[in-house]
Write a protein that holds these residues in place. Structure first.
Motif, PDB file in Angstrom:
ATOM      1  N   PHE A 205       0.832  -1.200   0.000  1.00 30.10           N
ATOM      2  CA  PHE A 205       0.000   0.000   0.000  1.00 30.10           C
ATOM      3  C   PHE A 205       0.868   1.252   0.000  1.00 30.10           C
ATOM      4  CE2 PHE A 205      -2.319  -3.337   2.237  1.00 30.10           C
ATOM      5  CZ  PHE A 205      -3.495  -3.393   1.489  1.00 30.10           C
ATOM      6  N   ALA A 206       0.355   2.319  -0.579  1.00 31.80           N
ATOM      7  CA  ALA A 206       1.035   3.613  -0.523  1.00 31.80           C
ATOM      8  C   ALA A 206       0.883   4.192   0.880  1.00 31.80           C
ATOM      9  CB  ALA A 206       0.430   4.562  -1.552  1.00 31.80           C
ATOM     10  N   THR A 207       1.914   4.824   1.370  1.00 36.09           N
ATOM     11  CA  THR A 207       1.880   5.409   2.712  1.00 36.09           C
ATOM     12  C   THR A 207       2.110   6.912   2.623  1.00 36.09           C
ATOM     13  OG1 THR A 207       4.238   4.967   3.033  1.00 36.09           O
ATOM     14  CG2 THR A 207       2.690   3.286   3.794  1.00 36.09           C
ATOM     15  N   PHE A 208       1.588   7.632   3.609  1.00 33.24           N
ATOM     16  CA  PHE A 208       1.630   9.094   3.563  1.00 33.24           C
ATOM     17  C   PHE A 208       2.355   9.701   4.764  1.00 33.24           C
ATOM     18  CE2 PHE A 208      -1.952   7.516   1.175  1.00 33.24           C
ATOM     19  CZ  PHE A 208      -1.780   8.141  -0.046  1.00 33.24           C
ATOM     20  N   ALA A 209       2.898   8.853   5.609  1.00 28.31           N
ATOM     21  CA  ALA A 209       3.732   9.304   6.728  1.00 28.31           C
ATOM     22  C   ALA A 209       4.796   8.244   6.965  1.00 28.31           C
ATOM     23  CB  ALA A 209       2.904   9.522   7.993  1.00 28.31           C
ATOM     24  N   THR A 210       5.922   8.662   7.473  1.00 23.16           N
ATOM     25  CA  THR A 210       7.029   7.741   7.727  1.00 23.16           C
ATOM     26  C   THR A 210       6.815   7.030   9.058  1.00 23.16           C
ATOM     27  OG1 THR A 210       8.529   9.200   6.516  1.00 23.16           O
ATOM     28  CG2 THR A 210       9.540   7.541   7.938  1.00 23.16           C
ATOM     29  N   GLY A 211       7.015   5.714   9.056  1.00 21.43           N
ATOM     30  CA  GLY A 211       6.894   4.936  10.291  1.00 21.43           C
ATOM     31  C   GLY A 211       8.004   3.906  10.381  1.00 21.43           C
ATOM     32  N   LEU A 212       8.492   3.688  11.583  1.00 16.84           N
ATOM     33  CA  LEU A 212       9.607   2.756  11.773  1.00 16.84           C
ATOM     34  C   LEU A 212       9.540   2.107  13.145  1.00 16.84           C
ATOM     35  CD1 LEU A 212      12.414   1.577  10.956  1.00 16.84           C
ATOM     36  CD2 LEU A 212      13.439   3.652  11.918  1.00 16.84           C
TER      37      LEU A 212
END
Length: 245
Positions: free
Chosen positions: A108-115
């Motif tokens: 899926f396309a993501t709109f915020a960075t997550g780690l």
């Protein structure tokens, strides 16, 4: 096999006198995507997320053997940049023999960075640097509490300082301080040992401010350390431990 939770660490005692030390952390909204709150290159996100878990494991006296990253974004370009940042931090920490593994989001396309990030270390159980505090020890803070953009503009406590603290005979236990702040971490460390933390009356450092990606290290020390501390400009006595009444 004995499993123990100590503060933010998970300890798994293995056979032959060794213990696994596991630390994990997560961050979101820090990167260059549309929904990110703090706009920085993803390399920076990877670097400082790695710093958090590396310091947790190193302060426990363990050697880091594995670092796993769960990037909640696509591999190209975000994941690649995050991994570059992680590798940069490993180089700063002079950690060469480490397994680096992870995963990315490709569906899926993501709109915020997550780690999400996890470090695994191993240490001889007798050398484990946890559960060593006692009444009468002094607590010092090394470094300054920094968060957000402040982190990018300051020199943080270095890994060489961590190793000096670990090698000092007057240092009993070390705790990295993150978002909870110095006072909360000092009280938690005391509670883990059924002690009371008594703060100094006049402390210059902000005891309640977030220390972001572990920009402060608390050390429980004795008189030997106070007589000859490690060389670090930002070091302050913030209180001590007393027995509970």
């Amino acid at each position: 096999m004995k499993i123990e939770k100590v503060r933010d660490l998970t300890l798994i005692e293995l056979e032959k006198g060794s213990t696994l030390v596991i630390a994990c952390d997560s961050c979101g909204g820090i990167g260059l995507k549309e929904g990110d709150v703090l706009k920085v290159p993803p390399e920076v996100t990877g670097r400082y997320a790695a710093r958090v878990v590396l310091l947790e494991v190193l302060c426990a006296g363990a050697e880091v053997v594995c670092l796993a990253n769960a990037v909640c974004n696509e591999m190209k370009p975000t994941g690649q940049a995050v991994i570059r940042g992680i590798r940069t931090e490993l180089e700063l920490a002079e950690i060469e023999q480490v397994v680096l593994t992870g995963s990315t989001e490709e569906n899926f396309a993501t709109f915020a960075t997550g780690l999400g990030i996890t470090a695994v270390g191993v240490v001889e159980t007798v050398r484990l640097r946890v559960n060593r505090c006692r009444a009468g020890l002094t607590v010092v803070a090394v470094g300054a509490p920094l968060v957000g953009a402040e982190v990018l503009q300051a020199q943080l406590v270095g890994y060489c300082t961590i190793r000096e603290l670990l090698a000092h005979p007057g240092v009993y236990e070390m705790v990295p301080v993150g978002s909870k702040g110095i006072l909360a971490e000092a009280k938690l460390l005391a509670a883990c040992h059924e002690l009371t933390f008594i703060p100094e009356q006049a402390v210059q450092i902000d005891m309640k401010k977030s220390a972001g990606p572990n920009t402060v290290i608390l050390a429980a020390v004795d008189e030997q350390f106070l007589a000859k501390p490690v060389r670090h400009a930002a070091l302050e006595v913030i209180g001590g431990f007393a027995a509970k009444k």
